[in-house]
Design an enzyme around this catalytic site. Structure first.
Site, PDB file in Angstrom:
ATOM      1  N   LYS A   1      -5.529  -7.414  -2.470  1.00  0.00           N
ATOM      2  CA  LYS A   1      -6.739  -6.894  -3.136  1.00  0.00           C
ATOM      3  C   LYS A   1      -6.459  -5.495  -3.703  1.00  0.00           C
ATOM      4  CE  LYS A   1     -11.727  -6.303  -2.521  1.00  0.00           C
ATOM      5  NZ  LYS A   1     -12.047  -6.879  -3.837  1.00  0.00           N
TER       6      LYS A   1
ATOM      7  N   HIS B   1     -10.006  -7.236   3.783  1.00  0.00           N
ATOM      8  CA  HIS B   1      -9.547  -8.226   2.805  1.00  0.00           C
ATOM      9  C   HIS B   1      -8.026  -8.330   2.843  1.00  0.00           C
ATOM     10  CE1 HIS B   1     -13.625  -7.734   1.214  1.00  0.00           C
ATOM     11  NE2 HIS B   1     -13.452  -8.910   0.646  1.00  0.00           N
TER      12      HIS B   1
END
Ligand code: NAD
Length: 243
Positions: free
Chosen positions: A136, A132
Site C-alpha cells: 500500500k 494494510h
C-alpha cells in the site's frame, strides 16, 4: 426477473470479483465493458451500471447513464476534489450510489463509531489504528481518514486535532487529540480499529477485511437498492438504512 448489470472495468480485480459474486445475488452481467469497448452502444440493455474502473472514465460513464436514464453504482476512487464536485452534479441526474468503501461491515463501523463518539464524549480518548499489506502506497487509509472525520465531526474539532503517530518526548496526551496510526506488513487486506479509552474501561470497535469480495457484495446490494430510487446521489449509509 434477474437484475441486468453492465460492469464497467470488467477486466480489473473488482470486475472479476463482481462477476463471480453476481450469481449469489441472482444478478446477470448483461455487458462486461473495459477500455476500448463501446459503453454507449451497450448501456441500453441493462437495468443498472456498476463501475469500478478508472477516475478518468467517470465523466463519460455518467453522461451515458444520464442520456439513457440508467441508475449507477460508482465505486471508482481517485477523483480530485474539484473534479468530484463537478461529477456529483452529473451523477445527480440519475439514481446513483457513490461510495469510497462498499463493504457493509465498514459502513456499519462508520455508524457505530459515530454513535460511540456521541455517547462517550471527550472523557474517552479516541485512537484509530489501521493495518494494510506492505504494497500500500498511502497512509492513513481512506477508511481511517473517514473514521477520523466522523470523530472530529461529533466532537466539533478541526483537522488540527488529528495526531498522526507519536515519537520522542510528545508530552501528555491532550483530551482533544484523536490519534491515527498506520501499520504496514504482509498481505493484510485491511484492518481498522477505533479505540475509546476511558478511566477504568476501554471500548474497541474493529473491522477486518479478508477479501475484496466484501466490496463486490456491497456494490451488488447497492445495485438492487438503487434501481428503486429517485434521481440523486446516495451513499452506502443510505443503502443500509444507517442515516
Ligand atoms: P484494476 O486496476 O484491477 O481494474 C480497473 C479496470 O478498469 C481495468 O481492467 C482497466 O482496464 C479498466 N479501465 C480503465 N479505464 C477504463 C475505461 N475508460 N473504461 C472502462 N474500463 C476502464 O482496479 P480495481 O482494483 O478493480 O479497482 C478499480 C477502482 O475501484 C479503483 O478506483 C479502486 O480504487 C476502486 N475500488 C473501490 C472500492 C470501493 O469499495 N469503493 C473497492 C475496491 C476498489
Amino acid at each position: 426477473m434477474a437484475l441486468k448489470v453492465l460492469l464497467n472495468g470488467s477486466k480489473g480485480r473488482m470486475g472479476h470479483a463482481l462477476a463471480s459474486i453476481a450469481p449469489e445475488f441472482g444478478v446477470t452481467v448483461c455487458a462486461a465493458i473495459d477500455q476500448g469497448d463501446d459503453l454507449p452502444g451497450s448501456i441500453g440493455a441493462c437495468d443498472v451500471v456498476v463501475d469500478f474502473s478508472s477516475h478518468a472514465a467517470t465523466r463519460a460513464l455518467l453522461e451515458a447513464a444520464a442520456a439513457n436514464s440508467k441508475p449507477v453504482v460508482l465505486g471508482t476512487t481517485g477523483h480530485a476534489p474539484a473534479e468530484k464536485a463537478e461529477l456529483l452534479k452529473l451523477a445527480a441526474r440519475v439514481p446513483c450510489v457513490w461510495a469510497g468503501n462498499f463493504s457493509v461491515g465498514v459502513n456499519l463501523l462508520f455508524a457505530l463509531t459515530r454513535r460511540a463518539a456521541r455517547v462517550l464524549g471527550e472523557d474517552y480518548d479516541a485512537e484509530i489504528v489501521e493495518m494494510h499489506h506492505r504494497l500500500k502506497k498511502d497512509a492513513p487509509s481512506g477508511t481511517a481518514e473517514r473514521l477520523l472525520e466522523i470523530i472530529l465531526e461529533e466532537r466539533k474539532l478541526g483537522a488540527a486535532a488529528a495526531r498522526h503517530g507519536r515519537q520522542g518526548i510528545t508530552g501528555e496526551r491532550k483530551r482533544s487529540e484523536v490519534g491515527v496510526h498506520a501499520i504496514r506488513g504482509g498481505d493484510v487486506v485491511g484492518d481498522h480499529t477505533v479505540i475509546f479509552a476511558g478511566t477504568g474501561e476501554r471500548i474497541e470497535l474493529a473491522h477486518r477485511a479478508g477479501d475484496r469480495a466484501i466490496f463486490a457484495r456491497g456494490a451488488l446490494r447497492a445495485a438492487q437498492w438503487v434501481v428503486a430510487q429517485k434521481p440523486g446521489v446516495y451513499d452506502m449509509q443510505d443503502v443500509l438504512g444507517l442515516t
